[in-house]
Motif scaffolding. Structure first.
Motif, PDB file in Angstrom:
ATOM      1  N   HIS A 159       0.827  -1.212   0.000  1.00 59.46           N
ATOM      2  CA  HIS A 159       0.000   0.000   0.000  1.00 59.46           C
ATOM      3  C   HIS A 159       0.862   1.263   0.000  1.00 59.46           C
ATOM      4  O   HIS A 159       0.592   2.207  -0.742  1.00 59.46           O
ATOM      5  N   LEU A 160       1.907   1.284   0.834  1.00 58.12           N
ATOM      6  CA  LEU A 160       2.736   2.487   0.974  1.00 58.12           C
ATOM      7  C   LEU A 160       3.685   2.708  -0.203  1.00 58.12           C
ATOM      8  O   LEU A 160       4.007   3.854  -0.526  1.00 58.12           O
ATOM      9  N   THR A 161       4.128   1.643  -0.847  1.00 56.53           N
ATOM     10  CA  THR A 161       5.113   1.787  -1.925  1.00 56.53           C
ATOM     11  C   THR A 161       4.538   1.619  -3.320  1.00 56.53           C
ATOM     12  O   THR A 161       5.159   2.026  -4.294  1.00 56.53           O
ATOM     13  N   GLY A 162       3.384   0.976  -3.428  1.00 54.48           N
ATOM     14  CA  GLY A 162       2.804   0.708  -4.732  1.00 54.48           C
ATOM     15  C   GLY A 162       3.434  -0.475  -5.442  1.00 54.48           C
ATOM     16  O   GLY A 162       3.130  -0.747  -6.595  1.00 54.48           O
ATOM     17  N   LEU A 163       4.317  -1.207  -4.758  1.00 50.48           N
ATOM     18  CA  LEU A 163       4.961  -2.375  -5.341  1.00 50.48           C
ATOM     19  C   LEU A 163       4.215  -3.644  -4.964  1.00 50.48           C
ATOM     20  O   LEU A 163       3.561  -3.706  -3.925  1.00 50.48           O
ATOM     21  N   ASP A 164       4.349  -4.658  -5.807  1.00 52.55           N
ATOM     22  CA  ASP A 164       3.808  -5.972  -5.504  1.00 52.55           C
ATOM     23  C   ASP A 164       4.836  -6.691  -4.629  1.00 52.55           C
ATOM     24  O   ASP A 164       6.001  -6.803  -5.007  1.00 52.55           O
ATOM     25  N   ILE A 165       4.436  -7.147  -3.459  1.00 54.57           N
ATOM     26  CA  ILE A 165       5.333  -7.849  -2.550  1.00 54.57           C
ATOM     27  C   ILE A 165       5.148  -9.343  -2.795  1.00 54.57           C
ATOM     28  O   ILE A 165       4.116  -9.913  -2.456  1.00 54.57           O
ATOM     29  N   SER A 166       6.157  -9.978  -3.379  1.00 52.10           N
ATOM     30  CA  SER A 166       6.026 -11.386  -3.742  1.00 52.10           C
ATOM     31  C   SER A 166       6.357 -12.321  -2.588  1.00 52.10           C
ATOM     32  O   SER A 166       5.891 -13.459  -2.570  1.00 52.10           O
ATOM     33  N   GLU A 167       7.163 -11.848  -1.632  1.00 55.81           N
ATOM     34  CA  GLU A 167       7.554 -12.714  -0.523  1.00 55.81           C
ATOM     35  C   GLU A 167       7.984 -11.874   0.668  1.00 55.81           C
ATOM     36  O   GLU A 167       8.640 -10.846   0.513  1.00 55.81           O
ATOM     37  N   VAL A 168       7.597 -12.334   1.845  1.00 53.00           N
ATOM     38  CA  VAL A 168       8.109 -11.770   3.092  1.00 53.00           C
ATOM     39  C   VAL A 168       8.625 -12.949   3.905  1.00 53.00           C
ATOM     40  O   VAL A 168       7.854 -13.761   4.405  1.00 53.00           O
ATOM     41  N   MET A 169       9.936 -13.055   3.996  1.00 47.78           N
ATOM     42  CA  MET A 169      10.563 -14.135   4.753  1.00 47.78           C
ATOM     43  C   MET A 169      10.866 -13.606   6.164  1.00 47.78           C
ATOM     44  O   MET A 169      11.488 -12.552   6.313  1.00 47.78           O
ATOM     45  N   VAL A 170      10.413 -14.333   7.164  1.00 44.18           N
ATOM     46  CA  VAL A 170      10.615 -13.923   8.552  1.00 44.18           C
ATOM     47  C   VAL A 170      11.586 -14.879   9.230  1.00 44.18           C
ATOM     48  O   VAL A 170      11.389 -16.097   9.201  1.00 44.18           O
TER      49      VAL A 170
END
Length: 97
Positions: A71-82
């Protein structure tokens, strides 16, 4: 973008963990971002309170970071590794095995 992700993760972790563990002394999350075209991959390192449902906390964190950073960057986030750096006993800094 990494700073945005770290800030979003910090806010989300505070909300996710504080009700059950108000005395936890958790270090701030760190983040790394890799972008290609309009897609990003994020890697987060976090501390979690002990005891906690690690799987549920990580899934919630992934979901919130994905939504907010997109939402904040306008980019598609494909993965969030924790990655969980350490587990912290409420009110006691240090590692738990």
């Amino acid at each position: 973008m990494a700073r945005i992700a770290a800030k979003v993760a910090s806010t989300a972790l505070h909300r996710i963990t504080t009700p059950q563990h108000p005395l936890s002394d958790l270090a701030a999350p760190s983040a790394h971002a890799t972008t290609h075209d309009a897609t990003a991959q994020l890697a987060l390192s976090v501390d979690l309170p002990y005891p906690t449902d690690i799987t549920a906390a990580c899934r919630q964190l992934q979901r919130e970071v994905t939504e907010q950073v997109a939402h904040l960057t306008g980019l598609d986030i494909s993965e969030v590794m924790v990655t969980v750096r350490r587990l912290v006993v409420a009110g006691q800094p240090g590692r738990v095995r």
